[in-house]
Scaffold this motif. Structure first.
Motif, PDB file in Angstrom:
ATOM      1  N   LYS A 101      -1.545   8.834  -1.299  1.00 25.56           N
ATOM      2  CA  LYS A 101      -1.784  10.269  -1.113  1.00 25.56           C
ATOM      3  C   LYS A 101      -1.473  11.074  -2.372  1.00 25.56           C
ATOM      4  CE  LYS A 101      -2.920  10.000   3.254  1.00 25.56           C
ATOM      5  NZ  LYS A 101      -3.075   8.537   3.259  1.00 25.56           N
ATOM      6  N   VAL A 102      -0.532  10.568  -3.207  1.00 28.25           N
ATOM      7  CA  VAL A 102      -0.115  11.308  -4.403  1.00 28.25           C
ATOM      8  C   VAL A 102       0.025  10.340  -5.573  1.00 28.25           C
ATOM      9  CG1 VAL A 102       1.650  12.767  -5.468  1.00 28.25           C
ATOM     10  CG2 VAL A 102       1.141  13.023  -3.035  1.00 28.25           C
ATOM     11  N   ILE A 103      -0.461  10.778  -6.731  1.00 29.98           N
ATOM     12  CA  ILE A 103      -0.254  10.047  -7.983  1.00 29.98           C
ATOM     13  C   ILE A 103       0.530  10.960  -8.920  1.00 29.98           C
ATOM     14  CG2 ILE A 103      -1.341   8.900  -9.941  1.00 29.98           C
ATOM     15  CD1 ILE A 103      -3.877   8.707  -8.120  1.00 29.98           C
ATOM     16  N   VAL A 104       1.597  10.432  -9.492  1.00 34.60           N
ATOM     17  CA  VAL A 104       2.373  11.170 -10.486  1.00 34.60           C
ATOM     18  C   VAL A 104       2.098  10.533 -11.849  1.00 34.60           C
ATOM     19  CG1 VAL A 104       4.658  11.938 -11.217  1.00 34.60           C
ATOM     20  CG2 VAL A 104       4.145  11.692  -8.775  1.00 34.60           C
ATOM     21  N   ALA A 109       0.852  -1.197   0.000  1.00 34.37           N
ATOM     22  CA  ALA A 109       0.000   0.000   0.000  1.00 34.37           C
ATOM     23  C   ALA A 109       0.883   1.241   0.000  1.00 34.37           C
ATOM     24  CB  ALA A 109      -0.920  -0.013   1.213  1.00 34.37           C
ATOM     25  N   PRO A 110       1.443   1.608  -1.165  1.00 32.27           N
ATOM     26  CA  PRO A 110       2.355   2.750  -1.249  1.00 32.27           C
ATOM     27  C   PRO A 110       1.647   4.088  -1.070  1.00 32.27           C
ATOM     28  CG  PRO A 110       1.912   1.901  -3.425  1.00 32.27           C
ATOM     29  CD  PRO A 110       1.256   0.956  -2.464  1.00 32.27           C
ATOM     30  N   VAL A 111       2.390   5.060  -0.569  1.00 28.85           N
ATOM     31  CA  VAL A 111       1.863   6.411  -0.409  1.00 28.85           C
ATOM     32  C   VAL A 111       1.892   7.160  -1.740  1.00 28.85           C
ATOM     33  CG1 VAL A 111       2.248   8.640   0.734  1.00 28.85           C
ATOM     34  CG2 VAL A 111       2.489   6.510   2.032  1.00 28.85           C
ATOM     35  N   ILE A 112       2.908   6.879  -2.571  1.00 30.42           N
ATOM     36  CA  ILE A 112       3.068   7.564  -3.845  1.00 30.42           C
ATOM     37  C   ILE A 112       3.003   6.547  -4.979  1.00 30.42           C
ATOM     38  CG2 ILE A 112       4.533   9.081  -5.232  1.00 30.42           C
ATOM     39  CD1 ILE A 112       5.914   9.906  -2.583  1.00 30.42           C
ATOM     40  N   ILE A 113       2.138   6.811  -5.949  1.00 30.60           N
ATOM     41  CA  ILE A 113       1.975   5.951  -7.124  1.00 30.60           C
ATOM     42  C   ILE A 113       2.532   6.664  -8.344  1.00 30.60           C
ATOM     43  CG2 ILE A 113       0.277   4.991  -8.724  1.00 30.60           C
ATOM     44  CD1 ILE A 113       0.457   3.296  -6.284  1.00 30.60           C
ATOM     45  N   SER A 114       3.320   5.955  -9.142  1.00 31.09           N
ATOM     46  CA  SER A 114       3.807   6.462 -10.421  1.00 31.09           C
ATOM     47  C   SER A 114       2.999   5.803 -11.535  1.00 31.09           C
ATOM     48  CB  SER A 114       5.291   6.129 -10.594  1.00 31.09           C
ATOM     49  OG  SER A 114       5.716   6.408 -11.913  1.00 31.09           O
TER      50      SER A 114
END
Length: 371
Positions: free
Chosen positions: A70-73, A20-25
């Motif tokens: 929390k963030v998607i790049v 369950a990552p906080v940041i998704i690329s």
């Protein structure tokens, strides 16, 4: 810090462990906004809440939950198909920003399936009007020199694009083509040169990595472009992505594409994200209000990034840790310099395979037995 693990219920009703990552690329490996927007929106907050990713080296599946995200790049050459789905992300309370690769290789047909340059510029402007310039990074990537694509010629094309993007972004990122590292890039460029023999021969196109002199010349032109716009009120930052050489004397700094400092600047009001990136809790609203009592000087707490860079990226990369959910051999842009596709044939084969499973757990529908 490894991603937290959670239990999820898969589409077939099985309970499994997922990271369950906080940041998704989304994604260095394919263009999700262009080709998989509905899939992503459905998997993210359409009742699924996870995806399945296959390790490209051993084909082992990894379940990725969006529970802590929390963030998607986003990385894309055509975000237009994703734009209608952005309100869903906003409603879910997730933050996101875009790397929009906007090159001009139309004459050379290096990117045969991307929309026209004018169409992409218009999409860039539309996205900027929705998100603001801080949440869109302009990439001119890769930079490829040949006997006709000289440093001056490419810099001229960049300047022409910049005249139409003024104020729509705060940052331009570029990187030079890396042919020697990727055998598939050499092979695809060789095929390309055979089709354009009058303009390129196999030697020139397959040895298109820049010389030190070309790098200096090109950086000098970019420095002039930045100075030109600064005089006219547009402070366009120019960065080089994952390059070994130092261009700071031209005012060009290393890029951080999964950029913790940018996240803090734009999304710093999210205390959970701030805590994750800095390992220190954000100041509470009460404490901030207390600083204003009796007209006291307001002092903002300086947020210092302490999260480490992504160990899975090369040494020169400044990105912090994220989980990429894309898959190789799934992008249909057909860019001849692409390191993520083995061949157009393999990509089309994968695209055909998933037609009957458009909202499946993974972008990639394997034709091998899962481990």
């Amino acid at each position: 810090m490894p991603a937290e693990k959670v239990e999820i219920l898969t589409d077939n009703g099985t309970t499994v462990k997922a990271i369950a990552p906080v940041i998704i690329s989304a994604s260095r490996s394919t263009d999700i906004p262009a080709y998989f927007p509905k899939w992503f929106a459905t998997r993210f907050n359409g009742g699924r809440g996870y995806v399945k990713w296959f390790n490209p080296f051993n084909q082992k599946p990894v379940f990725v939950s969006f529970e802590k995200t929390k963030v998607i790049v986003f990385w894309t050459k055509n975000p237009k198909p994703l734009i209608p789905y952005l309100p869903q992300l906003d409603a879910a309370g997730v933050h996101y920003y875009f790397h929009f690769t906007l090159n001009d290789y139309q004459q050379e047909n290096l990117e045969p399936n991307v929309p026209s340059l004018e169409s992409r510029i218009q999409t860039f402007k539309e996205l900027a009007s929705l998100l603001g310039p801080e949440r869109i990074v302009w990439r001119f990537d890769p930079v490829l020199f040949t006997k006709t694509l000289t440093p001056r010629e490419l810099a001229t094309r960049i300047f022409k694009i910049s005249k139409k993007l003024k104020g729509c972004t705060n940052r331009l990122v570029f990187s030079f083509i890396d042919i020697k590292v990727y055998k598939k890039v050499q092979r695809n460029l060789l095929k390309y040169s055979e089709h354009f023999a009058s303009q390129y021969d196999s030697t020139s196109i397959c040895e298109a990595e820049p010389s030190a002199e070309q790098i200096e010349e090109f950086a000098g032109y970019l420095s002039k472009i930045r100075a030109y716009w600064k005089e006219r009120g547009w402070n366009l930052e120019i960065c080089a992505c994952a390059e070994k050489f130092d261009l700071s004397h031209h005012g060009i700094l290393p890029s951080k594409c999964i950029d913790a400092e940018l996240m803090l600047k734009v999304f710093g009001e999210n205390p959970e994200l701030t805590d994750y990136l800095t390992k220190a809790p954000a100041r509470t609203p009460f404490e901030l209000d207390h600083l204003d009592l009796f007209n006291a000087n307001r002092v903002e707490m300086k947020k210092i990034v302490t999260i480490k860079k992504d160990p899975g990226q090369r040494e020169e990369c400044g990105c912090v840790k994220s989980k990429d959910i894309g898959m190789y051999n799934t992008c249909l842009h057909g860019c001849v310099y692409c390191y993520a596709n083995t061949s157009p044939e393999s990509t089309l084969k994968n695209f055909e395979r998933r037609k009957n499973h458009p909202l499946a757990e993974s972008i990639f529908i394997p034709d091998f037995p899962e481990a």
